[in-house]
Design a protein around this motif. Structure first.
Motif, short mmCIF file in Angstrom:
data_model
loop_
_atom_site.label_atom_id
_atom_site.label_comp_id
_atom_site.label_asym_id
_atom_site.label_seq_id
_atom_site.Cartn_x
_atom_site.Cartn_y
_atom_site.Cartn_z
N PRO A 5 2.18 0.24 5.40
CA PRO A 5 3.22 0.16 4.22
C PRO A 5 3.53 -1.52 3.99
O PRO A 5 3.78 -1.95 5.01
CB PRO A 5 4.26 0.80 4.44
N THR A 6 3.45 -2.11 2.76
CA THR A 6 3.97 -3.47 2.60
C THR A 6 5.13 -3.58 1.78
O THR A 6 5.68 -4.56 1.46
CB THR A 6 2.78 -3.83 1.95
N GLY A 7 5.94 -2.36 1.12
CA GLY A 7 7.14 -2.34 0.54
C GLY A 7 8.09 -1.32 0.82
O GLY A 7 8.01 -0.81 2.03
N LEU A 10 8.51 5.82 0.96
CA LEU A 10 9.37 7.17 0.87
C LEU A 10 8.45 7.94 1.67
O LEU A 10 7.17 8.29 1.27
CB LEU A 10 9.33 7.66 -0.60
N ALA A 11 9.30 8.67 2.54
CA ALA A 11 8.49 9.77 3.19
C ALA A 11 8.46 11.09 2.59
O ALA A 11 9.41 11.65 2.20
CB ALA A 11 9.13 10.04 4.78
N LEU A 12 7.24 11.70 2.09
CA LEU A 12 6.93 12.77 1.25
C LEU A 12 6.49 13.99 1.94
O LEU A 12 5.32 13.71 2.65
CB LEU A 12 6.20 12.28 -0.10
N ALA A 13 7.01 15.11 1.69
CA ALA A 13 6.53 16.32 1.91
C ALA A 13 5.85 17.30 1.03
O ALA A 13 6.97 17.33 0.32
CB ALA A 13 7.43 16.96 3.28
N ALA A 38 10.57 20.07 6.97
CA ALA A 38 10.19 18.80 6.39
C ALA A 38 11.42 17.87 6.73
O ALA A 38 10.92 16.47 7.26
CB ALA A 38 10.24 18.81 4.87
N ALA A 39 12.48 18.01 6.70
CA ALA A 39 13.76 17.25 7.37
C ALA A 39 13.55 16.73 8.55
O ALA A 39 13.63 15.64 9.26
CB ALA A 39 15.15 17.88 7.17
N SER A 40 13.26 17.84 9.47
CA SER A 40 13.03 17.45 11.14
C SER A 40 11.70 16.44 11.20
O SER A 40 11.84 16.00 12.39
CB SER A 40 12.45 18.79 11.74
N ARG A 41 10.89 16.56 10.10
CA ARG A 41 9.73 15.51 10.50
C ARG A 41 9.91 14.01 9.67
O ARG A 41 9.04 13.46 9.92
CB ARG A 41 8.38 16.20 9.73
N GLY A 42 11.25 14.02 9.45
CA GLY A 42 11.85 12.83 8.90
C GLY A 42 11.38 12.47 7.30
O GLY A 42 11.26 11.22 6.82
N ALA A 43 10.82 13.47 6.62
CA ALA A 43 10.77 13.26 5.19
C ALA A 43 12.10 13.13 4.57
O ALA A 43 13.17 13.41 4.69
CB ALA A 43 10.13 14.76 4.39
N ASP A 44 11.83 12.28 3.41
CA ASP A 44 12.87 11.72 2.34
C ASP A 44 12.95 12.74 1.36
O ASP A 44 14.04 12.88 0.85
CB ASP A 44 12.68 10.53 2.06
N GLU A 257 3.06 8.61 3.23
CA GLU A 257 4.09 7.81 2.70
C GLU A 257 3.74 7.46 1.53
O GLU A 257 2.60 6.82 1.33
CB GLU A 257 3.99 6.60 3.94
N ILE A 258 4.61 7.15 0.52
CA ILE A 258 4.68 6.60 -0.55
C ILE A 258 4.87 5.05 -0.58
O ILE A 258 6.21 4.76 -0.19
CB ILE A 258 5.41 7.21 -1.70
#
Length: 278
Positions: A5-7, A10-13, A38-44, A257-258
């Motif tokens: 990632p360069t910017g 957003l962690a998407l599930a 999803a929350a436990s895996r760090g998703a936003d 990752e978005i």
């Protein structure tokens, strides 16, 4: 291998849960479990499938299980979002428009296929009612009324829009979202076999032609009454149409990752959107 990632990211599930016809309590429990996971895996942000509570092909039960926007299903989802500090695209319910009180509706009466985006505090950020209602071997077009509004919302610095399933076949809707600033389009769906090629090709095309991320969230399971089986294959596509993450047809949690930096770079290096002639 994809570049790092360069910017802003957003962690998407994508929660590809099993959906069983009219098993409301069990289906909603599976959705809540997916939000927790999803929350436990760090998703936003986590997205759920189309009609995840009643089941798309349970047409005979639409009216019986329709809820106002403020009903139990969305109330439980928004509470889970706040509890786990994660944004949730509640991939859709059958909404009873006449009973809804707090959300602007496109019609005074009737039923709609309605998705809602709640932020990590449980606050409502976006409402999308399916625009294009499916008629081919489906009673949806007879039972529901179409939505009219196109909205976007910001989650973790990413501008998010939503469409639903059959909407994938109508590229003009995605142009509206791009013109509204969408960088990621979430597509909750109940896409069945055998149309795998359509599911993958249309989704990839929407990503390529609009130079945006497209995430398709399908369910898993079989509907005996309609002789339909959901094909799963929930997928995240980047603005080149490259698959970032995907699933098979069994229940699963798809993570990706978005990266807004890559979107901006692609649009700058290959400015197709700027070359549009309207």
């Amino acid at each position: 291998m994809h570049p790092p990632p360069t910017g802003d990211t957003l962690a998407l599930a994508l929660a590809q849960i099993r959906v069983e016809a009219t098993e409301i309590d069990a289906n909603v429990e599976r959705a809540l479990e997916a939000i927790t996971r999803a929350a436990s895996r760090g998703a936003d942000l986590v997205a759920l499938p189309e009609l995840f509570n009643v089941g798309y092909f349970a047409f005979d039960s639409y009216e019986r299980h329709a809820e106002p926007f403020e009903g139990e299903t969305f109330s439980r989802i928004r509470a889970a979002a706040a509890e786990h500090d994660i944004a949730v695209l509640a991939g859709s319910i059958v909404e009873d428009l006449a009973a809804t009180e707090s959300v602007v509706t496109p019609a005074e009466t009737g039923l709609a296929n309605t998705a809602a985006l709640f932020d990590a505090t449980g606050e409502l950020q976006l409402v999308y009612r399916k625009h294009h209602l499916f008629g081919y071997q489906s009673a949806e077009a007879e039972l529901l009324v179409p939505g009219e509004r196109v909205e976007t919302a910001t989650v973790g610095g990413v501008t998010v829009g939503a469409t639903t399933c059959y909407d994938l076949r109508f590229p003009e809707l995605y142009r509206e979202l791009i013109d509204a600033g969408a960088e990621l389009v979430l597509v909750p769906s109940a896409w069945p076999y055998p149309r795998i090629e359509h599911w993958q090709t249309l989704s990839r095309a929407r990503a390529i032609e609009n130079q945006c991320f497209v995430a398709t969230i399908n369910g898993s399971g079989r509907f005996e009454s309609a002789d339909a089986t959901l094909l799963g294959r929930s997928t995240v596509y980047d603005p080149w149409g490259t698959t970032l993450a995907s699933s098979g047809d069994e229940p699963s949690l798809v993570l990706a990752e978005i990266d807004l930096g890559s979107l901006e770079r692609i649009r700058e290096e290959f400015p197709a959107l700027r070359d549009r002639r309207l």
